[in-house]
Design a protein around this motif. Structure first.
Motif, PDB file in Angstrom:
ATOM      1  N   SER A 128      80.889   9.653  10.962  1.00 12.40           N
ATOM      2  CA  SER A 128      81.800   8.732  11.646  1.00 12.40           C
ATOM      3  C   SER A 128      81.117   8.103  12.863  1.00 12.40           C
ATOM      4  O   SER A 128      81.369   6.945  13.197  1.00 12.40           O
ATOM      5  N   ALA A 129      80.228   8.864  13.514  1.00  7.23           N
ATOM      6  CA  ALA A 129      79.509   8.317  14.672  1.00  7.23           C
ATOM      7  C   ALA A 129      78.576   7.183  14.226  1.00  7.23           C
ATOM      8  O   ALA A 129      78.486   6.144  14.883  1.00  7.23           O
ATOM      9  N   GLU A 130      77.912   7.384  13.085  1.00 11.05           N
ATOM     10  CA  GLU A 130      77.008   6.343  12.569  1.00 11.05           C
ATOM     11  C   GLU A 130      77.791   5.087  12.153  1.00 11.05           C
ATOM     12  O   GLU A 130      77.359   3.965  12.403  1.00 11.05           O
ATOM     13  N   ILE A 131      78.942   5.327  11.566  1.00 11.14           N
ATOM     14  CA  ILE A 131      79.769   4.179  11.162  1.00 11.14           C
ATOM     15  C   ILE A 131      80.205   3.399  12.404  1.00 11.14           C
ATOM     16  O   ILE A 131      80.118   2.172  12.449  1.00 11.14           O
ATOM     17  N   ALA A 132      80.643   4.138  13.417  1.00 11.27           N
ATOM     18  CA  ALA A 132      81.098   3.491  14.654  1.00 11.27           C
ATOM     19  C   ALA A 132      79.953   2.702  15.295  1.00 11.27           C
ATOM     20  O   ALA A 132      80.149   1.580  15.770  1.00 11.27           O
ATOM     21  N   ALA A 133      78.754   3.286  15.278  1.00 14.41           N
ATOM     22  CA  ALA A 133      77.599   2.640  15.919  1.00 14.41           C
ATOM     23  C   ALA A 133      77.221   1.338  15.209  1.00 14.41           C
ATOM     24  O   ALA A 133      76.620   0.447  15.811  1.00 14.41           O
ATOM     25  N   ARG A 134      77.561   1.229  13.923  1.00 21.48           N
ATOM     26  CA  ARG A 134      77.191   0.025  13.158  1.00 21.48           C
ATOM     27  C   ARG A 134      78.329  -0.981  13.053  1.00 21.48           C
ATOM     28  O   ARG A 134      78.249  -1.947  12.299  1.00 21.48           O
ATOM     29  N   ARG A 135      79.369  -0.724  13.768  1.00 23.48           N
ATOM     30  CA  ARG A 135      80.554  -1.552  13.569  1.00 23.48           C
ATOM     31  C   ARG A 135      80.413  -2.937  14.220  1.00 23.48           C
ATOM     32  O   ARG A 135      81.104  -3.880  13.866  1.00 23.48           O
ATOM     33  N   GLY A 136      79.520  -3.031  15.211  1.00 19.67           N
ATOM     34  CA  GLY A 136      79.379  -4.305  15.913  1.00 19.67           C
ATOM     35  C   GLY A 136      80.479  -4.470  16.939  1.00 19.67           C
ATOM     36  O   GLY A 136      81.237  -3.527  17.209  1.00 19.67           O
ATOM     37  N   THR A 137      80.572  -5.661  17.526  1.00 21.19           N
ATOM     38  CA  THR A 137      81.583  -5.931  18.550  1.00 21.19           C
ATOM     39  C   THR A 137      82.273  -7.232  18.191  1.00 21.19           C
ATOM     40  O   THR A 137      81.995  -7.834  17.160  1.00 21.19           O
ATOM     41  N   LEU A 138      83.143  -7.684  19.084  1.00 19.07           N
ATOM     42  CA  LEU A 138      83.854  -8.942  18.846  1.00 19.07           C
ATOM     43  C   LEU A 138      82.883 -10.109  18.738  1.00 19.07           C
ATOM     44  O   LEU A 138      83.136 -11.075  18.032  1.00 19.07           O
ATOM     45  N   THR A 139      81.727 -10.000  19.437  1.00 26.16           N
ATOM     46  CA  THR A 139      80.762 -11.103  19.439  1.00 26.16           C
ATOM     47  C   THR A 139      79.560 -10.849  18.532  1.00 26.16           C
ATOM     48  O   THR A 139      78.828 -11.770  18.186  1.00 26.16           O
ATOM     49  N   GLU A 140      79.334  -9.572  18.170  1.00 28.07           N
ATOM     50  CA  GLU A 140      78.178  -9.220  17.327  1.00 28.07           C
ATOM     51  C   GLU A 140      78.663  -8.756  15.959  1.00 28.07           C
ATOM     52  O   GLU A 140      79.587  -7.938  15.892  1.00 28.07           O
ATOM     53  N   PRO A 141      78.055  -9.232  14.880  1.00 24.44           N
ATOM     54  CA  PRO A 141      78.439  -8.724  13.561  1.00 24.44           C
ATOM     55  C   PRO A 141      78.039  -7.261  13.414  1.00 24.44           C
ATOM     56  O   PRO A 141      77.155  -6.780  14.134  1.00 24.44           O
ATOM     57  N   GLY A 142      78.666  -6.575  12.474  1.00 24.64           N
ATOM     58  CA  GLY A 142      78.297  -5.182  12.214  1.00 24.64           C
ATOM     59  C   GLY A 142      77.126  -5.105  11.243  1.00 24.64           C
ATOM     60  O   GLY A 142      76.636  -6.129  10.757  1.00 24.64           O
ATOM     61  N   GLN A 143      76.696  -3.868  10.996  1.00 30.78           N
ATOM     62  CA  GLN A 143      75.547  -3.648  10.103  1.00 30.78           C
ATOM     63  C   GLN A 143      76.057  -3.009   8.823  1.00 30.78           C
ATOM     64  O   GLN A 143      76.879  -2.081   8.877  1.00 30.78           O
ATOM     65  N   SER A 183      85.119 -11.675  11.578  1.00 29.32           N
ATOM     66  CA  SER A 183      85.581 -11.757  12.972  1.00 29.32           C
ATOM     67  C   SER A 183      86.785 -10.832  13.185  1.00 29.32           C
ATOM     68  O   SER A 183      87.181 -10.565  14.311  1.00 29.32           O
ATOM     69  N   ILE A 184      87.336 -10.372  12.086  1.00 23.07           N
ATOM     70  CA  ILE A 184      88.471  -9.443  12.190  1.00 23.07           C
ATOM     71  C   ILE A 184      87.933  -8.023  12.022  1.00 23.07           C
ATOM     72  O   ILE A 184      87.525  -7.620  10.921  1.00 23.07           O
ATOM     73  N   LEU A 185      87.910  -7.283  13.121  1.00 25.41           N
ATOM     74  CA  LEU A 185      87.249  -5.970  13.100  1.00 25.41           C
ATOM     75  C   LEU A 185      87.778  -5.015  12.026  1.00 25.41           C
ATOM     76  O   LEU A 185      86.985  -4.341  11.376  1.00 25.41           O
ATOM     77  N   PRO A 186      89.092  -4.925  11.815  1.00 29.03           N
ATOM     78  CA  PRO A 186      89.560  -3.992  10.772  1.00 29.03           C
ATOM     79  C   PRO A 186      89.024  -4.329   9.383  1.00 29.03           C
ATOM     80  O   PRO A 186      89.072  -3.480   8.494  1.00 29.03           O
TER      81      PRO A 186
END
Ligand code: ATP
Ligand code: MG
Length: 563
Positions: A128-143, A183-186
């Motif tokens: 779950s920590a790795e998933i969270a770390a790759r999630r990106g932010t509102l301005t950065e895409p995730g991995q 752009s929608i985090l969920p």
């Protein structure tokens, strides 16, 4: 014709529902309230219930109660019982339409398998920590996960083995394959299933994988044939995922999720997490402490369910906005309802002895008192009157200012429903404290009116000392001293905002004897003092009263004066 479809609908949701029925988009209305059974319901839930159930009722539809019991770690069977009891108290009856998300675990699992088969989901081995770390932010895409493109067959096999209990919690999850750059985090490949090795209150140890809210909720709605899935605004970002899951599975029933603004109230916390802390850390006596915004707290305090419903209707539904309704508005709804329905009684909270010198020692007269001036059907009762009485300490002043119309030396006042009396003498203790007031009465004024029509301004409540019942009264003030208790400065805690004087216990009150016969839970007005409910802590020998609300909004007045 259903009230909601007449003339202009009251709000935007009713407008949508009315349009859907008119255009034939929906054949009927089915709504639901989907609480997580992890706490006692509060006034925010009552608001959501009134929206969902109220709309179904108005449009001649039906409503469901569904427990979203997908998280075995925090849910308790007790909360399932309490929620049902409290929602019934609020005045809603879902009939046979009681459901549990856990009843759908089999169907949800099959839907997950289908989603994998269709290439829309995959088993991910990241923590779950790795998933969270790759999630990106509102301005950065995730991995993207390195497991995203593993073959369907491999995901199917792993998912089945997750279900069989082969893997430890945290080692694997099932994720949707949507778009890590959304752009929608969920929507960034959300987790749909996780491994949890805990017993569930209904399914026991049958499952060791559990669906997440987003997956379980839309499918439960679809399974039940919900038409309009009404929820508070924080779910707005989850709507695309709600639709994506149902579309990806080509579900025939696709309910429409519609969000409304949350209810916030000044000086009130509506977060179950914080309410749970108040209970567990002993800041209140329990979930049903009369200061709590829970339905059980309000019931114990004496709030009528009808007042709660009319308050929710008055607040109304809006689309957006972080609005905070004044607590005084809520109190006004309660006062308005109780003014019409609560019977009046007399009681004295801070007693001062009055002796009527010319009243015969052994005489007891039964005075006829009106039970509720707003309701003739409530009738009258007889209240004993005798030579020694209790009056409110505040109703006497030895040196009164000009506009004080209550009791003072030489002054004539009315004892409600009894006689006009004139204060003749004041008795004090060694410290100069007034301990007794002596009066004379005019026997010609029985009932409280002078035959000669002379004017008497002050009217006091009283209790015959010989007949009075000793009682405890619990006087409540706001639980939090600031308007928005959840706003906490750096390093602070929400409990710093608690009002240290939210309860005052008056332990030597006197009540007219008829109060002893009333059942716990009854709400009454103590004349001139406020509305009170009889607490289950009390007994006929020693009633305990909770002050529901004062008669007037004294608190708001103080605010105005101060500011
Ligand atoms: P809390 O924030 O207190 O934990 P919750 O929203 O997590 O509450 P749930 O059991 O998930 O509690 O809530 C069930 C429903 O009640 C949700 O659909 C939510 O929209 C609604 N609800 C909860 N609080 C409010 C509120 N203050 N105003 C409007 N609706 C609310
Ligand atoms: Mg919630």
């Amino acid at each position: 014709m259903a009230a909601g479809s007449e003339s202009r609908p009251r709000d935007f949701i009713r407008q949508i529902v009315a349009d859907d029925l008119r255009t034939g988009k929906r054949a009927g209305v089915v709504t639901r309230f989907p609480p997580e059974p992890n706490g006692y319901p509060h006034i925010g839930h009552a608001f959501a219930i009134c929206v969902n159930y109220g709309i179904a009722e108005e449009f001649g539809g039906r409503y469901h109660l569904r427990f979203d019991d997908t998280n075995p770690a925090t849910e308790e069977a007790l909360f399932v019982e309490v929620m049902q009891r409290d929602i019934r108290w609020l005045g809603f009856d879902w009939g046979e339409h009681l459901y549990f998300a856990s009843d759908y675990f089999g169907e949800l699992y099959a839907s997950a398998v289908e989603l994998i088969r269709r290439g829309h989901a995959f088993v991910c081995d990241l923590s779950s920590a790795e998933i969270a770390a790759r999630r990106g932010t509102l301005t950065e895409p995730g991995q993207e996960s390195p497991y995203r493109d593993r073959p369907v067959e491999e995901s199917l096999d792993l998912f089945e083995r997750m279900k069989a209990g082969e893997f430890e919690p945290g080692t694997r999850v099932l994720r949707a394959k949507i778009d890590m750059a959304s752009s929608i985090l969920p929507n960034r490949d959300p987790v749909l299933y996780r491994i949890v090795k805990a017993s569930h209150h209904r399914t026991g140890d049958a499952w060791c994988i559990y669906p997440l809210y987003d997956f379980a909720h839309c499918l439960s709605d679809s399974i039940e044939g919900i038409t309009h899935s009404l929820c508070s605004i924080e779910f707005v970002d989850h709507r695309p995922l709600y639709d994506w899951i149902l579309d990806s599975l080509e579900r025939e029933c696709h309910p429409q999720q519609i969000e409304f603004a949350r209810l916030n109230i000044t000086h009130t916390v509506l977060s179950k997490r914080v309410l749970l802390r108040l209970v567990n850390e002993g800041y209140v006596s329990g979930w049903d402490d009369p200061r709590m915004p829970t339905l059980s707290g309000m019931r114990r305090r004496g709030v009528p369910p009808t007042a709660l419903r009319s308050f929710c209707a008055d607040v109304g539904v809006t689309r957006v906005g972080d609005r905070r309704v004044q607590l005084a508005k809520f109190d006004a709804s309660v006062r308005e309802e109780l003014n019409r329905t609560a019977e009046r009684r007399m009681g004295v909270l801070r007693p001062l002895k009055v002796v009527i010198e010319n009243y015969p020692e052994d005489l007891v007269e039964e005075m006829e008192c009106v039970n509720n001036p707003e309701d003739a059907a409530a009738g009258t009762r007889r209240v004993p009157f005798s030579r020694e009485l209790w009056i409110e300490r505040d109703d006497f002043l030895e040196d009164p200012p000009r506009k004080f119309f209550r009791m003072a030396p030489g002054r004539e006042v009315r004892l409600r429903y009894a006689y006009l009396v004139t204060c003749t003498e004041v008795r004090k203790d060694a410290d100069g404290e007034v301990v007794e007031v002596r009066c004379t009465y005019d026997p010609e004024t029985r009932g409280g009116d002078a035959p000669d029509g002379r004017r008497v301004k002050g009217t006091l409540h009283w209790v015959s000392a010989r007949h009075a019942v000793a009682a405890e009264a619990r006087l409540y003030e706001i639980l939090f001293s600031v308007e928005n208790p959840m706003a906490v400065p750096e390093g602070g805690d929400v409990t710093d905002n608690l009002n240290p004087d939210s309860i005052e216990v008056v332990d030597a009150a006197w009540l007219e004897p008829s109060v002893a016969a009333l059942d716990p839970g009854t709400t009454l007005q103590l004349e001139r003092l406020g509305y009170f409910s009889l607490d289950p802590d009390g007994s006929p020998e020693r009633p305990v009263l909770n002050r529901t609300v004062t008669l007037r909004d004294t608190w708001a007045k103080l605010q105005k004066k101060g500011g």
